[in-house]
Design an enzyme around this catalytic site. Structure first.
Site: not given
Ligand code: G6P
Ligand code: MG
Length: 218
Positions: A8-10, A16, A45, A114-115, A145, A169-170
């Site tokens: 995942d990115l953020d 971010t 998130k 990522s979304a 997600k 994933e966070d």
């Protein structure tokens, strides 16, 4: 053996969330007339931009047309882009670069899941494009997600099976997506917040390829 990792990115590779917070808060308070707290930001998130706006609009009885909603999302994104335009490789979260580098050295594939529709710009600012074999983002997959589509697409492009792939994933919705897709999942954050994850670390500096192989593929 571990074949691939999906990131995942953020909140996993870069923080971010603080920029999403600033941009959504401004829109919520100045344009919609509702409050926006850190708890609200937490709840967003992993959700898409449109789902995030719906969440904020559920706080008001005012109604808005589709074109007004589009304009609000655009305004939020313009503010968000001005904040993320300042990102540099120094903004990578602890451990991210070193894990990506060792994966590349050891021939383990990696992809972004990522979304965010801003993912291509952000990974470019962070200088990690060369470490990602595929980028699956909100421009490619529109099912959000906890639907596993974003990770399943990533595994398909990398030509690996979910059973040999670890997702980082966070977000609660992101962990649920990974598990629904049949992936192993390492949560990034607090153990209590991510009970569905196979295990949780506070950041990627606590993860090595050796650990992943020991824990999941022994
Ligand atoms: C990620 C973030 C969300 C964000 C979504 C869409 O999943 O965790 O908070 O809303 O991406 O981001 P975008 O950059 O497309 O607005
Ligand atoms: Mg995230």
């Amino acid at each position: 053996m571990l074949a691939a990792c999906l990131f995942d990115l953020d909140g996993v590779l870069v923080d971010t969330a603080k920029h999403h917070y600033t941009a959504w808060k401004q829109l919520a308070e100045d344009k919609i007339g509702v409050g926006f707290t850190h708890e609200d930001n937490e709840a967003l998130k992993g959700l898409s931009r449109a789902e995030s706006l719906s969440y904020i609009l559920s706080k008001t009885s005012r109604t808005f047309s589709e074109s007004e909603k589009l304009a609000m999302m655009e305004e939020k994104n313009i503010n968000y882009l001005s904040l993320v335009s300042q990102l540099t490789p120094n903004d990578l979260l602890p451990g991210a670069l070193s894990l990506l580098k060792s994966m590349k050295e050891q021939g383990i594939k990696s992809a972004l899941g990522s979304a965010s529709k801003n993912a291509p710009l952000i990974i470019e600012k962070l200088g990690i494009v060369e470490f990602l074999d595929a980028v699956v983002d909100g421009n490619v997959v529109t099912l959000s997600k906890p639907n596993p589509a974003v990770f399943i697409k990533g595994a398909e492009i990398l030509n690996v099976s979910p059973a040999h792939t670890v997702v980082f994933e966070d977000a609660v919705s992101g962990v649920a997506a990974a598990k629904a897709g049949g992936f192993y999942c390492v949560g990034i954050g607090e153990q209590e917040a991510l009970p569905q994850a196979d295990y949780v670390v506070s950041d990627l500096s606590f993860v090595t390829i050796e650990d992943l192989n020991k824990k999941f593929f022994n």
